[in-house]
Design a protein around this motif. Structure first.
Motif, PDB file in Angstrom:
ATOM      1  N   TYR A 124       0.876  -1.246  -0.044  1.00  0.00           N
ATOM      2  CA  TYR A 124      -0.553   0.443   0.219  1.00  0.00           C
ATOM      3  C   TYR A 124       0.858   1.160  -0.074  1.00  0.00           C
ATOM      4  CZ  TYR A 124      -3.198   4.156   1.336  1.00  0.00           C
ATOM      5  OH  TYR A 124      -3.329   5.626   1.847  1.00  0.00           O
TER       6      TYR A 124
ATOM      7  N   THR B 121       0.483   5.483   0.088  1.00  0.00           N
ATOM      8  CA  THR B 121      -1.027   7.020  -0.340  1.00  0.00           C
ATOM      9  C   THR B 121      -0.064   7.834  -1.411  1.00  0.00           C
ATOM     10  OG1 THR B 121      -1.442   7.225   1.697  1.00  0.00           O
ATOM     11  CG2 THR B 121      -1.531   8.706   0.936  1.00  0.00           C
TER      12      THR B 121
ATOM     13  N   ASP C 258      -3.036  13.095  -0.557  1.00  0.00           N
ATOM     14  CA  ASP C 258      -3.344  13.159   0.583  1.00  0.00           C
ATOM     15  C   ASP C 258      -3.498  15.173   0.542  1.00  0.00           C
ATOM     16  OD1 ASP C 258      -5.005  13.744   3.567  1.00  0.00           O
ATOM     17  OD2 ASP C 258      -3.048  11.907   4.098  1.00  0.00           O
TER      18      ASP C 258
ATOM     19  N   GLY D 287      -5.190   6.788  -2.818  1.00  0.00           N
ATOM     20  CA  GLY D 287      -4.463   5.257  -1.857  1.00  0.00           C
ATOM     21  C   GLY D 287      -4.257   4.395  -3.434  1.00  0.00           C
TER      22      GLY D 287
ATOM     23  N   LEU E 289      -9.177  -0.780   7.839  1.00  0.00           N
ATOM     24  CA  LEU E 289      -9.071   0.446   7.639  1.00  0.00           C
ATOM     25  C   LEU E 289      -8.948   0.786   9.667  1.00  0.00           C
ATOM     26  CD1 LEU E 289     -10.629   2.500   4.550  1.00  0.00           C
ATOM     27  CD2 LEU E 289      -8.288   1.319   5.658  1.00  0.00           C
ATOM     28  N   PRO E 290      -8.249   1.975  10.013  1.00  0.00           N
ATOM     29  CA  PRO E 290      -8.186   2.348  11.434  1.00  0.00           C
ATOM     30  C   PRO E 290     -10.299   2.707  11.530  1.00  0.00           C
ATOM     31  CG  PRO E 290      -6.627   2.569  10.769  1.00  0.00           C
ATOM     32  CD  PRO E 290      -7.068   2.495   8.868  1.00  0.00           C
TER      33      PRO E 290
ATOM     34  N   LYS F   4     -12.523   5.908   9.489  1.00  0.00           N
ATOM     35  CA  LYS F   4     -12.167   5.965   7.969  1.00  0.00           C
ATOM     36  C   LYS F   4     -12.338   5.096   6.828  1.00  0.00           C
ATOM     37  CE  LYS F   4      -7.145   7.282   9.301  1.00  0.00           C
ATOM     38  NZ  LYS F   4      -6.994   9.449   9.027  1.00  0.00           N
TER      39      LYS F   4
ATOM     40  N   ASP G 130     -15.298  -2.046   9.170  1.00  0.00           N
ATOM     41  CA  ASP G 130     -13.821  -1.649   8.745  1.00  0.00           C
ATOM     42  C   ASP G 130     -13.361  -2.113   7.933  1.00  0.00           C
ATOM     43  OD1 ASP G 130     -15.105   0.838   9.916  1.00  0.00           O
ATOM     44  OD2 ASP G 130     -13.989   0.313  11.465  1.00  0.00           O
TER      45      ASP G 130
ATOM     46  N   GLY H  39     -10.145   7.551   0.019  1.00  0.00           N
ATOM     47  CA  GLY H  39     -10.921   7.869   0.842  1.00  0.00           C
ATOM     48  C   GLY H  39     -10.827   8.742   1.103  1.00  0.00           C
TER      49      GLY H  39
ATOM     50  N   LEU I  65      -4.193   8.974   6.752  1.00  0.00           N
ATOM     51  CA  LEU I  65      -3.761   7.226   6.324  1.00  0.00           C
ATOM     52  C   LEU I  65      -2.662   6.611   6.060  1.00  0.00           C
ATOM     53  CD1 LEU I  65      -5.096   4.619   6.646  1.00  0.00           C
ATOM     54  CD2 LEU I  65      -5.507   4.447   3.762  1.00  0.00           C
ATOM     55  N   THR I  66      -2.033   6.197   7.355  1.00  0.00           N
ATOM     56  CA  THR I  66      -0.290   5.583   6.855  1.00  0.00           C
ATOM     57  C   THR I  66       0.250   4.522   6.803  1.00  0.00           C
ATOM     58  OG1 THR I  66      -0.220   5.389   9.444  1.00  0.00           O
ATOM     59  CG2 THR I  66       0.385   7.341   8.421  1.00  0.00           C
TER      60      THR I  66
ATOM     61  N   VAL J 162      -2.361   0.473   6.416  1.00  0.00           N
ATOM     62  CA  VAL J 162      -3.683  -0.492   6.321  1.00  0.00           C
ATOM     63  C   VAL J 162      -3.187  -1.556   7.406  1.00  0.00           C
ATOM     64  CG1 VAL J 162      -4.640  -0.017   3.474  1.00  0.00           C
ATOM     65  CG2 VAL J 162      -3.292  -1.647   4.125  1.00  0.00           C
TER      66      VAL J 162
END
Length: 541
Positions: free
Chosen positions: A34, A36, A39, A46, A66-67, A70, A85, A110, A115-116, A118
């Motif tokens: 993954y 990004t 942003d 992503g 995902l956290p 998000k 999620d 997203g 998001l850093t 997954v």
């Protein structure tokens, strides 16, 4: 090509054994990574890259969590399903098979940003980082069961040779821009602006808009702007003023000078457009006569060296635009065939087309696939889907890349159009993605999010409900994104338009789809330093 047999594999394994290596320890598992891409705070783009290991893959499925807080509403180059999620992405029919060591990417938008990484990522049931087998343990990792022993394992038989590579080469992408003949008036935009903005070095092709089609014949659109307007030294591409007695002035002469300074640029004369497409109906009744008139005009000895071909912007064959055409599904194909026959194999013949991806919509009523062999490329106009031509709204982005929850009309998005054209057999490499260098907007809006009501078109410099990007970037800065494009809410106005950030996302999509490049409407909407053309150019690399 040398054949590889089971015996060859056994012999190779025996030779490696004294070095402490064997087929099991040498095998490399498949991975999914993954990253990004961009942003912008309220959202992100992503990308996941799937890479086959020692064994070829016949299909792939990536899933992850995902956290909390998000979400991913849309994706491209993969089918998306979600449960809470947990998100699952499954390959499309055209990108599931990967040769050993090959890669493919899919993307998604997203929200919110930040998001850093997954969580709990799995590829075909195994960890995405390659710990654990990605094929059933009963299958020897060095001999994929779908590959007969006599077929080299790097060429999966499930991939037809006509399918374009899943990771197209970075070079050779087309960057095509419209230059409007009327831009030399109120807009004060001239060919020289392509030089001072730095855009000429990035463009591969210029579409000169527009020639007329009145009476089913190609004819001059604006003779003064085209070949009569006299340029002073400070306005001229090469710093040399026009004289009263020179045989060619105007935009045509400036384009000639531009091509001399930038010989990589090709110029194509575009005919039709929203206002002048009515003549195509009569052209369809006698395509050969239409093609002859177009050839005589484009190849006029006064400017034959300026143009490298012809573009058809018919809005719309066998459907309605400003006027309605009922020439039948074969009309477009017949006109293009006649143009190719008259202009010959070495000229460029291109077309700007509808981007209506709805079921039974404008793409479905004309035989675009039947024309594609005679076209160098096709340009779905993936903009103007929504706007203040529906004065009360709902507010919606005029150039969404993907669908989104609440979109007013199903199939009115870029991806739907691209997929429909591809499904009809048009090669991805002959499709260009369209970008608008302007926004569409409403006034009387009280809701920042898309879907709000309005009282009418927002005021624009030249047209109500329409404004250049170079104005909007400061007049109404982007406050959010939806469907892969941006929107701004300011002082009761709601505008949608593309920014350098959303263009980057669209170019990633274009590359992942294997498209031939991108085109845009039109040059004068960009900033003085050409930041949107730069975004397209950088995104296609």
């Amino acid at each position: 090509m040398r054949r590889i047999t089971i015996g060859s594999f056994i012999a190779a394994a025996a030779l490696l054994a004294p070095l402490g290596m064997n087929a099991a320890t040498a095998a490399t598992p498949a991975t999914a990574t993954y990253s990004t891409v961009s942003d912008w705070g309220s959202g992100f783009e992503g990308k996941v890259t799937v890479k086959a290991g020692t064994s070829a893959l016949t299909s792939w499925k990536v899933e992850f969590d995902l956290p909390a807080g998000k979400s991913i509403p849309s994706a491209w180059d993969a089918d998306l399903t979600k449960s809470g999620d947990h998100y699952t992405f499954v390959n499309k029919p055209w990108n599931g098979a990967l040769a050993a060591g090959a890669t493919v990417s899919f993307g998604f938008n997203g929200a919110p940003g930040g998001l850093t990484g997954v969580l709990n990522c799995k590829l075909n049931g195994a960890a995405c980082n390659g710990t654990g087998p990605t094929t059933p343990p009963t299958v020897p990792p060095t001999v994929p069961p779908t590959v007969p022993p006599t077929v080299p394992p790097t060429v999966p038989p499930t991939v037809p040779p006509t399918v374009p590579p899943t990771v197209p080469p970075a070079s050779g992408k087309k960057l095509v821009g419209y230059f409007t003949e009327w831009g030399v008036y109120a807009r004060n935009y001239h060919v020289k602006n392509l030089v001072t903005s730095g855009s000429a070095a990035k463009l591969t092709h210029i579409l000169y808009a527009f020639g007329n089609t009145a009476g089913g014949r190609c004819s001059i659109g604006d003779s003064y702007a085209d070949y009569d307007k006299a340029y002073t030294a400070d306005q001229s591409v090469d710093g040399v003023a026009d004289t009263w007695d020179q045989p060619l002035r105007g935009n045509f002469n400036q384009l000639r000078k531009l091509k001399k300074a930038y010989p990589h640029i090709k110029v194509i004369w575009s005919f039709g457009g929203w206002t002048w497409s009515g003549g195509f109906t009569q052209a369809a009744a006698n395509p050969a006569a239409f093609a002859e008139s177009c050839y005589n005009l484009v190849e006029d000895p006064r400017w034959a060296d300026v143009f490298d071909g012809i573009d058809v912007d018919w809005e719309y064959p066998n459907a309605c635009g400003l006027t309605c055409d009922a020439s039948g599904p074969n009309a477009f194909k017949n006109v293009i065939s006649a143009l190719r026959s008259r202009f010959g194999a070495n000229a460029l013949v291109t077309a700007a087309t509808t981007a209506d991806g709805s079921t039974g919509g404008k793409i479905d009523v004309a035989d675009y696939a039947g024309a594609i062999n005679n076209l160098d490329w096709l340009m779905p106009m993936t903009y103007d889907y929504f706007g203040a031509f529906n004065a009360q709204g709902p507010t919606a982005p005029h150039s969404p890349l993907t669908s989104y929850t609440g979109i007013p009309t199903a199939g009115f998005n870029s991806d739907a159009a691209i997929q429909k054209f591809k499904a009809k057999g048009i090669p991805a490499s002959k499709l260009l993605l369209g970008i608008g260098f302007y926004g569409r907007g409403w006034t009387g809006v009280t809701q920042a999010a898309p879907g709000g009501t309005a009282t009418g078109a927002a005021p624009g410099t030249y047209e109500a409900g329409n404004e250049d990007y170079k104005v909007l970037k400061t007049k109404c800065p982007a406050t959010g994104t939806v469907g892969g494009t941006a929107y701004g809410f300011c002082n009761g106005q709601w505008w949608s338009y593309d920014t350098p950030s959303t263009i980057a996302g669209k170019m990633t999509y274009a590359k992942n789809q294997g498209l031939g490049g991108a085109f845009f409407w039109e040059t004068s909407g960009d900033t003085a330093n050409g930041e949107l053309i730069t975004a397209i150019s950088n995104g296609l690399k």
